[in-house]
Design a protein around this motif. Structure first.
Motif, mmCIF file in Angstrom:
data_model
loop_
_atom_site.group_PDB
_atom_site.id
_atom_site.type_symbol
_atom_site.label_atom_id
_atom_site.label_comp_id
_atom_site.label_asym_id
_atom_site.label_seq_id
_atom_site.Cartn_x
_atom_site.Cartn_y
_atom_site.Cartn_z
ATOM 1 N N MET A 131 -8.921 30.346 -36.506
ATOM 2 C CA MET A 131 -9.038 31.230 -35.341
ATOM 3 C C MET A 131 -9.377 30.440 -34.085
ATOM 4 S SD MET A 131 -11.368 34.650 -34.864
ATOM 5 C CE MET A 131 -10.460 35.467 -36.165
ATOM 6 N N ASP A 132 -10.305 29.474 -34.226
ATOM 7 C CA ASP A 132 -10.652 28.657 -33.060
ATOM 8 C C ASP A 132 -9.460 27.834 -32.587
ATOM 9 O OD1 ASP A 132 -13.217 29.603 -33.092
ATOM 10 O OD2 ASP A 132 -14.006 27.958 -34.314
ATOM 11 N N PHE A 133 -8.677 27.325 -33.564
ATOM 12 C CA PHE A 133 -7.486 26.537 -33.210
ATOM 13 C C PHE A 133 -6.462 27.383 -32.456
ATOM 14 C CE2 PHE A 133 -3.175 25.153 -34.257
ATOM 15 C CZ PHE A 133 -3.214 23.855 -33.787
ATOM 16 N N ASN A 134 -6.244 28.596 -32.943
ATOM 17 C CA ASN A 134 -5.268 29.493 -32.299
ATOM 18 C C ASN A 134 -5.720 29.867 -30.891
ATOM 19 O OD1 ASN A 134 -3.548 29.493 -34.481
ATOM 20 N ND2 ASN A 134 -4.473 31.321 -35.417
ATOM 21 N N VAL A 135 -7.036 30.080 -30.730
ATOM 22 C CA VAL A 135 -7.551 30.443 -29.403
ATOM 23 C C VAL A 135 -7.349 29.293 -28.432
ATOM 24 C CG1 VAL A 135 -9.645 30.945 -28.091
ATOM 25 C CG2 VAL A 135 -9.201 32.138 -30.240
ATOM 26 N N LYS A 136 -7.643 28.071 -28.873
ATOM 27 C CA LYS A 136 -7.471 26.909 -28.001
ATOM 28 C C LYS A 136 -5.996 26.680 -27.665
ATOM 29 C CE LYS A 136 -11.642 24.356 -29.224
ATOM 30 N NZ LYS A 136 -12.198 23.083 -29.719
ATOM 31 N N LYS A 137 -5.124 26.924 -28.675
ATOM 32 C CA LYS A 137 -3.674 26.745 -28.431
ATOM 33 C C LYS A 137 -3.168 27.766 -27.420
ATOM 34 C CE LYS A 137 0.730 26.198 -30.834
ATOM 35 N NZ LYS A 137 1.504 26.987 -29.882
ATOM 36 N N LEU A 138 -3.620 29.010 -27.558
ATOM 37 C CA LEU A 138 -3.217 30.040 -26.597
ATOM 38 C C LEU A 138 -3.718 29.698 -25.203
ATOM 39 C CD1 LEU A 138 -3.811 33.298 -28.686
ATOM 40 C CD2 LEU A 138 -1.611 32.375 -27.930
ATOM 41 N N ALA A 139 -4.940 29.177 -25.124
ATOM 42 C CA ALA A 139 -5.496 28.812 -23.819
ATOM 43 C C ALA A 139 -4.704 27.672 -23.192
ATOM 44 C CB ALA A 139 -6.973 28.410 -23.985
ATOM 45 N N ALA A 140 -4.298 26.699 -24.041
ATOM 46 C CA ALA A 140 -3.506 25.572 -23.532
ATOM 47 C C ALA A 140 -2.135 26.043 -23.063
ATOM 48 C CB ALA A 140 -3.361 24.507 -24.617
ATOM 49 N N ASP A 141 -1.533 26.936 -23.841
ATOM 50 C CA ASP A 141 -0.207 27.467 -23.457
ATOM 51 C C ASP A 141 -0.309 28.247 -22.158
ATOM 52 O OD1 ASP A 141 0.893 26.337 -25.697
ATOM 53 O OD2 ASP A 141 0.879 28.188 -26.879
ATOM 54 N N ALA A 142 -1.382 29.024 -22.021
ATOM 55 C CA ALA A 142 -1.570 29.805 -20.790
ATOM 56 C C ALA A 142 -1.770 28.880 -19.601
ATOM 57 C CB ALA A 142 -2.762 30.749 -20.946
ATOM 58 N N GLY A 143 -2.505 27.802 -19.827
ATOM 59 C CA GLY A 143 -2.726 26.841 -18.746
ATOM 60 C C GLY A 143 -1.436 26.160 -18.334
ATOM 61 N N THR A 144 -0.605 25.806 -19.330
ATOM 62 C CA THR A 144 0.690 25.177 -19.034
ATOM 63 C C THR A 144 1.590 26.133 -18.264
ATOM 64 O OG1 THR A 144 0.535 23.820 -21.030
ATOM 65 C CG2 THR A 144 2.713 24.102 -20.060
ATOM 66 N N PHE A 145 1.624 27.391 -18.727
ATOM 67 C CA PHE A 145 2.451 28.399 -18.051
ATOM 68 C C PHE A 145 2.005 28.600 -16.612
ATOM 69 C CE2 PHE A 145 3.103 32.814 -16.755
ATOM 70 C CZ PHE A 145 4.486 32.925 -16.902
ATOM 71 N N LEU A 146 0.673 28.660 -16.391
ATOM 72 C CA LEU A 146 0.146 28.859 -15.035
ATOM 73 C C LEU A 146 0.482 27.659 -14.156
ATOM 74 C CD1 LEU A 146 -1.526 30.516 -13.049
ATOM 75 C CD2 LEU A 146 -3.583 29.398 -13.955
ATOM 76 N N SER A 147 0.363 26.466 -14.728
ATOM 77 C CA SER A 147 0.667 25.255 -13.960
ATOM 78 C C SER A 147 2.128 25.237 -13.535
ATOM 79 C CB SER A 147 0.341 24.023 -14.807
ATOM 80 O OG SER A 147 0.765 22.837 -14.167
ATOM 81 N N ARG A 148 3.015 25.612 -14.453
ATOM 82 C CA ARG A 148 4.452 25.654 -14.127
ATOM 83 C C ARG A 148 4.739 26.708 -13.069
ATOM 84 N NH1 ARG A 148 6.539 25.494 -20.426
ATOM 85 N NH2 ARG A 148 6.232 23.251 -20.780
ATOM 86 N N ALA A 149 4.092 27.866 -13.194
ATOM 87 C CA ALA A 149 4.313 28.948 -12.231
ATOM 88 C C ALA A 149 3.878 28.531 -10.833
ATOM 89 C CB ALA A 149 3.565 30.203 -12.682
ATOM 90 N N VAL A 150 2.721 27.869 -10.757
ATOM 91 C CA VAL A 150 2.230 27.420 -9.450
ATOM 92 C C VAL A 150 3.184 26.393 -8.852
ATOM 93 C CG1 VAL A 150 0.380 26.131 -8.306
ATOM 94 C CG2 VAL A 150 -0.184 27.920 -9.976
ATOM 95 N N GLN A 151 3.610 25.442 -9.685
ATOM 96 C CA GLN A 151 4.517 24.402 -9.198
ATOM 97 C C GLN A 151 5.830 25.009 -8.717
ATOM 98 O OE1 GLN A 151 4.027 21.175 -8.748
ATOM 99 N NE2 GLN A 151 6.146 20.772 -8.107
ATOM 100 N N PHE A 152 6.378 25.949 -9.483
ATOM 101 C CA PHE A 152 7.648 26.591 -9.119
ATOM 102 C C PHE A 152 7.506 27.348 -7.797
ATOM 103 C CE2 PHE A 152 10.626 30.185 -9.271
ATOM 104 C CZ PHE A 152 11.813 29.523 -9.518
ATOM 105 N N THR A 153 6.396 28.079 -7.661
ATOM 106 C CA THR A 153 6.176 28.868 -6.438
ATOM 107 C C THR A 153 6.038 27.957 -5.220
ATOM 108 O OG1 THR A 153 5.070 30.588 -7.718
ATOM 109 C CG2 THR A 153 4.698 30.580 -5.338
ATOM 110 N N GLU A 154 5.282 26.883 -5.369
ATOM 111 C CA GLU A 154 5.085 25.971 -4.234
ATOM 112 C C GLU A 154 6.389 25.273 -3.849
ATOM 113 O OE1 GLU A 154 1.942 23.361 -5.385
ATOM 114 O OE2 GLU A 154 0.364 24.821 -4.909
#
Length: 364
Positions: A4-27
């Protein structure tokens, strides 16, 4: 660390990657961030693949319309294909027209010129319908299926890898931005490490995408062979239709061309190359051939003698009182008192039976 801890960290990492890409694309869209451009060769390959996809879809869809003009039938076939089931066989338009003609000719009487002509036309239309069915099957197998396989197979793989390349490029540019903003030495070292990793991943994905895109040339060569198969299928179809209609025209050309409304007695066509203009009650003589005219046939009915006659086209006896005929054979005909004006008595050897007048040319 539990699952469960592994899945939570993976989801958090994926969310961070998605947010980073979204910010870069928007800018990038707002002109506030730099964008790594693909090399010219890769851009050309991407453009060629997209162009191939667009035109392949258009050609494929229009070919389907050409082979099956009925949109409802196309939708039905599409549904059955998606369900991996065979669509029920249906009668096509030429076959339906042919059946109507045959039924009408049977109703009017195959012994009449019009009825027999309808039957001949109907049989030809049904043969054209069969040829049409063969064209559709051959074209679907040798032309449409390869085009569809490219759209639903190869191009989907290309689109997937292209999307991955876009994401790797956004990750790379986001890492470059973070490196520029890094102040502390530790943060800067971490950003440089991240940049090296994202650059490596981008380069690897660009190479994978390039190799896939270079296969488009092979796709064009394959589609060219399929196009040749389609042209050959059309050539065969149109050659068959031409031959069917040519044969039908020859058959109809020997049919009587005009009728006397009062007694349904016919005038056979006079060959244009060797005939003179004659009146409807005259006889035309061409190399000993006497064309049956109303007066001629009436004279035959009024006399008690017999005459030789050439059969114009095949006739199948409707019952035991009639005589079946074969085109171009010569039989003996004579009149019988009280017989219908459309018929004579025909004799071939020891066979005897009624024959329709409109099927005959009297000989001298």
């Amino acid at each position: 660390m539990n699952i469960m801890d592994f899945n939570v960290k993976k989801l958090a990492a994926d969310a961070g990657t998605f947010l980073s890409r979204a910010v870069q694309f928007t800018e990038e869209k707002l002109g506030q961030a730099e964008k790594t451009e693909l090399d010219a060769h890769l851009e050309n390959l991407l453009s060629k693949a997209e162009c191939t996809k667009i035109w392949t879809e258009k050609i494929m869809k229009q070919t389907e319309v050409l082979l099956q003009p009925n949109p409802n039938a196309r939708i039905e076939e599409f549904v059955y294909e998606k369900l991996d089931r065979k669509a029920p066989s249906r009668i096509n338009n030429p076959e339906l027209l042919g059946q109507y003609m045959i039924d009408a000719g049977t109703e009017f009487g195959p012994g009449t010129a019009y009825g027999n002509a309808l039957i001949k036309c109907g049989e030809t239309q049904k043969r054209i319908g069969t040829a049409d069915r063969e064209l559709i099957q051959t074209s679907a197998l040798n032309f449409l299926t390869p085009l569809r396989n490219f759209i639903e197979g190869d191009y989907k793989t290309i689109a997937k890898e292209r999307k991955l390349l876009q994401n790797k490029r956004l990750d790379l540019d986001a890492a470059k931005t973070r490196l520029k903003k890094a102040k502390a030495a530790e943060t800067r070292a971490s950003s440089e490490q991240e940049l090296r990793i994202t650059q490596s991943e981008f380069d690897r994905q660009a190479e994978i995408t390039r190799l896939l895109l270079e296969g488009i040339s092979s796709t064009h060569a394959h589609h060219l062979r399929c196009l040749n198969d389609f042209v050959e299928a059309q050539m065969t179809y149109y050659a068959q239709c031409y031959q069917y209609m040519l044969d039908l025209q020859k058959q109809l050309g020997s049919f009587p061309s005009s009728y006397c409304n009062n007694n349904q007695t016919s005038v056979a066509p006079v060959p244009s190359a060797s005939s003179n203009v004659i009146g409807s009650s005259a006889l035309s003589s061409t190399s000993g051939l006497v064309i049956a005219s109303p007066t001629n046939l009436i004279d035959l009915k009024e006399c008690s003698g017999s005459r030789k006659a050439r059969v114009l086209y095949d006739y199948d006896a409707a019952n035991s009182s009639e005589l079946s005929l074969l085109a171009d054979e010569v039989i003996t005909v004579f009149s019988v008192v009280g017989m219908d004006s459309d018929w004579l008595m025909g004799e071939r050897g020891n066979q005897k039976g009624r024959v329709p007048i409109t099927y005959l040319e009297l000989l001298n």
